[in-house]
Design an enzyme around this catalytic site. Sequence first.
Site, PDB file in Angstrom:
ATOM      1  N   LYS A  13       0.836  -1.216   0.000  1.00 15.96           N
ATOM      2  CA  LYS A  13       0.000   0.000   0.000  1.00 15.96           C
ATOM      3  C   LYS A  13       0.868   1.262   0.000  1.00 15.96           C
ATOM      4  CE  LYS A  13      -2.538  -0.916   3.678  1.00 15.96           C
ATOM      5  NZ  LYS A  13      -2.121  -2.261   4.131  1.00 15.96           N
ATOM      6  N   ARG A  88     -10.417   0.771   8.281  1.00 15.73           N
ATOM      7  CA  ARG A  88      -9.933  -0.581   8.533  1.00 15.73           C
ATOM      8  C   ARG A  88     -10.999  -1.443   9.200  1.00 15.73           C
ATOM      9  NH1 ARG A  88      -4.287   0.127   8.645  1.00 15.73           N
ATOM     10  NH2 ARG A  88      -3.097  -1.763   8.961  1.00 15.73           N
ATOM     11  N   ARG A 149      10.222  -2.693  11.757  1.00 15.45           N
ATOM     12  CA  ARG A 149       9.081  -2.243  12.563  1.00 15.45           C
ATOM     13  C   ARG A 149       8.782  -3.214  13.689  1.00 15.45           C
ATOM     14  NH1 ARG A 149       4.259  -0.677   8.492  1.00 15.45           N
ATOM     15  NH2 ARG A 149       3.111  -1.843  10.076  1.00 15.45           N
ATOM     16  N   ARG A 160      -2.171  -9.133  12.895  1.00 16.57           N
ATOM     17  CA  ARG A 160      -2.606  -8.107  11.930  1.00 16.57           C
ATOM     18  C   ARG A 160      -3.368  -8.741  10.774  1.00 16.57           C
ATOM     19  NH1 ARG A 160       3.086  -6.066  10.853  1.00 16.57           N
ATOM     20  NH2 ARG A 160       2.301  -4.771   9.181  1.00 16.57           N
TER      21      ARG A 160
HETATM   22  P1  ADP Z   1       0.043  -2.522   7.808  1.00 19.30           P
HETATM   23  O1  ADP Z   1      -0.979  -2.192   6.777  1.00 19.30           O
HETATM   24  O2  ADP Z   1       1.320  -3.077   7.261  1.00 19.30           O
HETATM   25  O3  ADP Z   1      -0.501  -3.344   8.957  1.00 19.30           O
HETATM   26  P2  ADP Z   1      -0.005   0.240   8.841  1.00 19.30           P
HETATM   27  O4  ADP Z   1       1.199   1.077   8.908  1.00 19.30           O
HETATM   28  O5  ADP Z   1      -1.101   0.648   7.918  1.00 19.30           O
HETATM   29  O6  ADP Z   1       0.541  -1.209   8.522  1.00 19.30           O
HETATM   30  O7  ADP Z   1      -0.649   0.100  10.305  1.00 19.30           O
HETATM   31  C1  ADP Z   1       0.117  -0.298  11.421  1.00 19.30           C
HETATM   32  C2  ADP Z   1      -0.738  -0.353  12.681  1.00 19.30           C
HETATM   33  O8  ADP Z   1      -1.292   0.945  12.962  1.00 19.30           O
HETATM   34  C3  ADP Z   1      -1.951  -1.271  12.660  1.00 19.30           C
HETATM   35  O9  ADP Z   1      -1.619  -2.612  12.916  1.00 19.30           O
HETATM   36  C4  ADP Z   1      -2.804  -0.652  13.780  1.00 19.30           C
HETATM   37  O10 ADP Z   1      -2.300  -0.974  15.050  1.00 19.30           O
HETATM   38  C5  ADP Z   1      -2.590   0.838  13.567  1.00 19.30           C
HETATM   39  N1  ADP Z   1      -3.589   1.410  12.621  1.00 19.30           N
HETATM   40  C6  ADP Z   1      -3.327   1.960  11.409  1.00 19.30           C
HETATM   41  N2  ADP Z   1      -4.464   2.364  10.808  1.00 19.30           N
HETATM   42  C7  ADP Z   1      -5.474   2.063  11.665  1.00 19.30           C
HETATM   43  C8  ADP Z   1      -6.886   2.217  11.615  1.00 19.30           C
HETATM   44  N3  ADP Z   1      -7.498   2.743  10.554  1.00 19.30           N
HETATM   45  N4  ADP Z   1      -7.611   1.789  12.673  1.00 19.30           N
HETATM   46  C9  ADP Z   1      -7.033   1.249  13.749  1.00 19.30           C
HETATM   47  N5  ADP Z   1      -5.706   1.055  13.864  1.00 19.30           N
HETATM   48  C10 ADP Z   1      -4.924   1.462  12.846  1.00 19.30           C
END
Ligand code: ADP
Length: 210
Positions: A13, A88, A149, A160
């Site tokens: 993404k 999400r 990370r 996740r």
């Molecule tokens: P990835 O898509 O690789 O899991 P992201 O950087 O998008 O990584 O997100 C990392 C973390 O940030 C998620 O696992 C969650 O803990 C938090 N997070 C990100 N976006 C959201 C969201 N829209 N709602 C809730 N938690 C979020």
Amino acid sequence: MLIVLLGPPAAGKGTQAERIVKYLSIPHISTGDILRQNIRENTELGKIALRYINKGDLVPDKVIIAEIKERLERTDCKDGALLDGFPRTLNQAKELDKLFTVDKVIDIKVDDHTLLKRVMSRQTCLKCGRSYASKDDGRCLCGGQLYTRADDTKEAFVNRLNNYHKLTLPITDYYAAQKKLISVDGKGDAQEVFENIKKHLNYNLVGKEG
Ligand code: ADP
């Protein structure tokens, strides 16, 4: 033009977001990057996020929706934005619909086995958030330091991925019903995936083949 980028963790993404925002000249809003930056700066939002993010749990809807609302109301988003990592959950998608009009949703599809392989070897830039499949010299193109990370461990990743299947995947049906969903195969090379996205965007938004 408000575009949502959907897909499982490590689907690419961030990589595609970088190309899409350059192509459409709109800001890139990544909730993951925002949360990680707040954790580094030890803000109130960062303190809350820290309780969830490293384990691979989702930050509560209320917290993330308030943050997105504030971001999208800023003047740099007056002509639109690309949302990466939000919504999400179905609840987040419904709340977003109450606040702003989503134009298109790009869903990047990658199988679980490929995702796990990618995440176990990836490195992320501390400064700009760009991620690399592997990079030996420890430096990003922007000069920032690369690191692994805290949620790129097998345990947090499986959490996740489970959250994605349970909570995020139902959103694709929600947007498909609104006829906004564009699905692309994310397994190929990054430029190939982007060309495919561009083709759909040109057809859907600009109204021409490109
Ligand atoms: P990835 O898509 O690789 O899991 P992201 O950087 O998008 O990584 O997100 C990392 C973390 O940030 C998620 O696992 C969650 O803990 C938090 N997070 C990100 N976006 C959201 C969201 N829209 N709602 C809730 N938690 C979020």
